[in-house]
Design a protein around this motif. Structure first.
Motif, short mmCIF file in Angstrom:
data_model
loop_
_atom_site.label_atom_id
_atom_site.label_comp_id
_atom_site.label_asym_id
_atom_site.label_seq_id
_atom_site.Cartn_x
_atom_site.Cartn_y
_atom_site.Cartn_z
N ASN A 102 33.99 9.05 54.72
CA ASN A 102 35.27 8.70 55.31
C ASN A 102 35.50 7.20 55.15
OD1 ASN A 102 37.42 8.07 57.06
ND2 ASN A 102 36.86 9.68 58.50
N PRO A 103 36.57 6.76 54.46
CA PRO A 103 36.79 5.32 54.28
C PRO A 103 36.92 4.55 55.59
CG PRO A 103 38.21 6.59 52.81
CD PRO A 103 37.57 7.58 53.75
N LEU A 104 37.24 5.25 56.69
CA LEU A 104 37.34 4.58 57.98
C LEU A 104 35.97 4.28 58.59
CD1 LEU A 104 40.24 6.64 59.60
CD2 LEU A 104 40.38 4.50 58.31
N LEU A 105 34.90 4.86 58.02
CA LEU A 105 33.54 4.65 58.50
C LEU A 105 33.44 4.80 60.02
CD1 LEU A 105 32.43 1.68 56.21
CD2 LEU A 105 32.01 4.13 55.88
N PRO A 106 33.75 5.97 60.54
CA PRO A 106 33.77 6.16 61.99
C PRO A 106 32.38 6.08 62.60
CG PRO A 106 34.00 8.27 60.88
CD PRO A 106 34.06 7.23 59.81
N ALA A 107 32.35 5.73 63.87
CA ALA A 107 31.09 5.65 64.61
C ALA A 107 30.91 6.92 65.44
CB ALA A 107 31.07 4.43 65.51
N TYR A 108 29.78 7.57 65.27
CA TYR A 108 29.42 8.73 66.11
C TYR A 108 29.05 8.27 67.51
CZ TYR A 108 26.05 12.27 67.82
OH TYR A 108 25.33 13.16 68.58
N ARG A 109 28.32 7.18 67.61
CA ARG A 109 27.97 6.55 68.88
C ARG A 109 28.44 5.10 68.86
NH1 ARG A 109 23.81 9.24 71.85
NH2 ARG A 109 24.39 11.45 71.75
N ALA A 110 28.71 4.54 70.02
CA ALA A 110 29.20 3.16 70.10
C ALA A 110 28.19 2.19 69.49
CB ALA A 110 29.47 2.79 71.55
N PRO A 111 28.66 1.18 68.76
CA PRO A 111 27.74 0.19 68.20
C PRO A 111 26.94 -0.52 69.29
CG PRO A 111 29.93 -0.01 67.25
CD PRO A 111 30.05 0.94 68.41
N GLU A 112 25.71 -0.82 68.98
CA GLU A 112 24.85 -1.62 69.86
C GLU A 112 24.10 -2.62 69.00
OE1 GLU A 112 22.14 0.72 72.08
OE2 GLU A 112 23.64 1.56 73.43
N PRO A 113 23.90 -3.82 69.50
CA PRO A 113 23.12 -4.79 68.72
C PRO A 113 21.65 -4.37 68.65
CG PRO A 113 23.59 -5.64 70.91
CD PRO A 113 24.37 -4.37 70.78
N MET A 114 21.02 -4.76 67.56
CA MET A 114 19.59 -4.52 67.41
C MET A 114 18.82 -5.65 68.08
SD MET A 114 18.53 -2.96 63.77
CE MET A 114 19.05 -1.34 63.21
N PRO A 115 17.58 -5.37 68.47
CA PRO A 115 16.75 -6.47 69.01
C PRO A 115 16.52 -7.53 67.95
CG PRO A 115 15.43 -4.49 68.60
CD PRO A 115 16.86 -4.09 68.45
N VAL A 116 16.46 -8.77 68.39
CA VAL A 116 16.19 -9.88 67.48
C VAL A 116 14.68 -10.04 67.36
CG1 VAL A 116 16.48 -12.35 67.10
CG2 VAL A 116 18.33 -11.00 68.12
N THR A 117 14.18 -9.96 66.13
CA THR A 117 12.74 -10.07 65.90
C THR A 117 12.49 -11.04 64.76
OG1 THR A 117 12.81 -8.18 64.40
CG2 THR A 117 12.31 -7.71 66.69
N GLY A 118 11.27 -11.44 64.64
CA GLY A 118 10.88 -12.29 63.54
C GLY A 118 10.17 -11.50 62.46
N GLU A 119 10.05 -12.10 61.30
CA GLU A 119 9.37 -11.43 60.18
C GLU A 119 7.90 -11.23 60.50
OE1 GLU A 119 8.61 -11.87 55.37
OE2 GLU A 119 9.63 -13.47 56.48
N VAL A 120 7.41 -10.01 60.25
CA VAL A 120 5.99 -9.69 60.44
C VAL A 120 5.32 -9.72 59.07
CG1 VAL A 120 4.34 -7.96 61.19
CG2 VAL A 120 6.48 -8.29 62.46
#
Length: 416
Positions: free
Chosen positions: A163-181
């Protein structure tokens, strides 16, 4: 598909397990509109409505009809519409035409679920001499439905991605901020080891018998390959370097025009991907996802490593607690910073073939695994779409090497 249980689940446990499993499936489809439930974007995927009905057919066909001789089906035609590939259970509707089944409508499918649930409840709630046998079949059906919960999620993602509208099934949430392992490896001595299910608790037939196998000394990565790692592979021309690829993989890469994992694109000098939470920037430290076996193998060659065997994977992680980002977390995308369980299924180099001494069960119910033991590869560890109750150290899932729509990633290994 069958259970290798040493003892049957108790009927009261089966009642609770059944209720929880059915409720989880219906919770997954609750945010969807009727049009969403009809999506079938390719032959490998099925509409959510079909998953709702097929899992119900499984209980009806293998439990209710067998143990309730006076059972009356809500519609005998459903056996044709909602059988998948159980040849011995009778003819079935074409797999690539499941998205054409607009009738029965969603209300009728939910009524079908309720009808079969009521019949099955009367079986489990009665005082029967064969109660343990019924309960064990119900347990099998619940695990079957949980597999379809995972497919429902990944099939929906694939369908909505068109779908060109790229709908969201669930509301967006930010990911945790992490550093490179840093990518570090754990050494394993190898030797004669045992793998496979020991018969204590539920498992599918393909997980056993438990058997001995020899491992040469090896090292296995302490974390999966991340998006950051994959971007370096792409920037170094990994998708253009034929020398890194298996012949079949290179042909597939060229034919399909692969130059990124599935659902990725580049926009405004940043990498993005489509998820069930809508379009999101790539989190560099989350496990890379939606890559085929061919891509995983090419990356491993580029990294000077290889993919682990399933035996190496099992002995390396079977003693670690099975906790992680599974379906119940409702993230529906890999997250950074977890252990070997959840987030992404990890490709191994092992073909999906029978273990020594494997025998499929008799009858249609034995068609689930045995007849697919060719031309597919084993993945381990579960994903963010896998129900946690499905997971155990011996669980083997399997897909064809070109497939990418599941939550597929990788972990590296090396010879010592």
């Amino acid at each position: 598909m069958n259970s290798t249980k040493a003892a049957a689940i108790a009927p009261d446990e089966a009642i609770a397990f059944f209720a929880d499993t059915r409720a989880q499936t219906e919770a997954l489809v609750a945010p969807l509109v009727p049009e969403d439930l009809m999506l079938q974007s390719m032959e490998d995927a099925s509409p959510a409505k079909w998953h709702l009905a097929h899992t119900t057919w499984f209980f009806e066909e293998f439990v209710v009809r067998k143990y309730l001789p006076d059972y009356r089906a809500i519609d005998d035609r459903f056996a044709f519409l909602f059988n998948s590939y159980y040849v011995q259970a009778g003819p079935r509707h074409a797999r690539d035409k499941r998205g054409m089944i607009s009738r029965p409508d969603n209300a009728a499918v939910m009524a079908y679920r309720a009808h079969v649930d009521e019949a099955l409840g009367s079986l489990l709630g009665g005082d029967r001499d064969d109660g343990d046998e019924i309960a064990e079949l119900v347990e099998l059906g619940c695990h079957h439905e949980m597999q379809h919960q995972e497919l429902l999620v990944t099939d929906l993602l694939h369908g909505l991605s068109h779908n060109p509208l790229l709908p969201a099934y669930r509301a967006p949430e930010p990911m945790p901020v992490t550093g490179e392992v840093p990518l570090e490896f754990t050494r394993r001595e190898g030797g004669l080891v045992e793998i496979g299910h020991d018969g204590n608790g539920f498992a599918y037939d393909c997980e056993g018998p438990r058997h001995k196998t020899w491992l040469e000394p090896f090292a296995i990565a302490q974390r999966p390959v991340t998006n950051r790692d994959w971007i370096r592979f792409m920037e170094d021309g990994g998708y253009e370097n034929q020398a890194l690829w298996l012949s079949d993989g290179w042909a597939c890469c060229q034919r399909e025009g692969w130059d990124t994992p599935l659902y990725w694109w580049h926009q405004d000098d940043a990498w993005w991907n489509y998820t069930l939470r809508g379009p999101q920037p790539i989190n560099p430290d989350a496990p890379v996802c939606h890559v085929s076996y061919y891509e995983a193998d090419a990356f491993a060659r580029w990294a000077g490593a290889r993919l682990p065997t399933e035996a190496e994977w099992e002995v390396s992680f079977r003693d670690q607690p099975i906790t992680g980002n599974f379906l119940e977390k409702s993230q529906f995308r890999p997250l950074p910073g977890n252990g070997p369980w959840g987030d992404v299924w990890e490709w191994t180099q092992s073909p999906f073939t029978p273990y020594p001494g494997f025998r499929p069960p008799e009858g249609a119910i034995g068609e689930y695994n045995g007849k697919f033991m060719v031309n597919q590869l084993v993945l381990r560890g579960g994903s963010c779409a896998t129900p946690a109750a499905q997971m155990r150290p011996t669980y083997r899932t399997f897909f064809y090497p070109h497939q990418r729509w599941q939550m597929m990633g990788l972990r590296l290994a090396r010879d010592l």
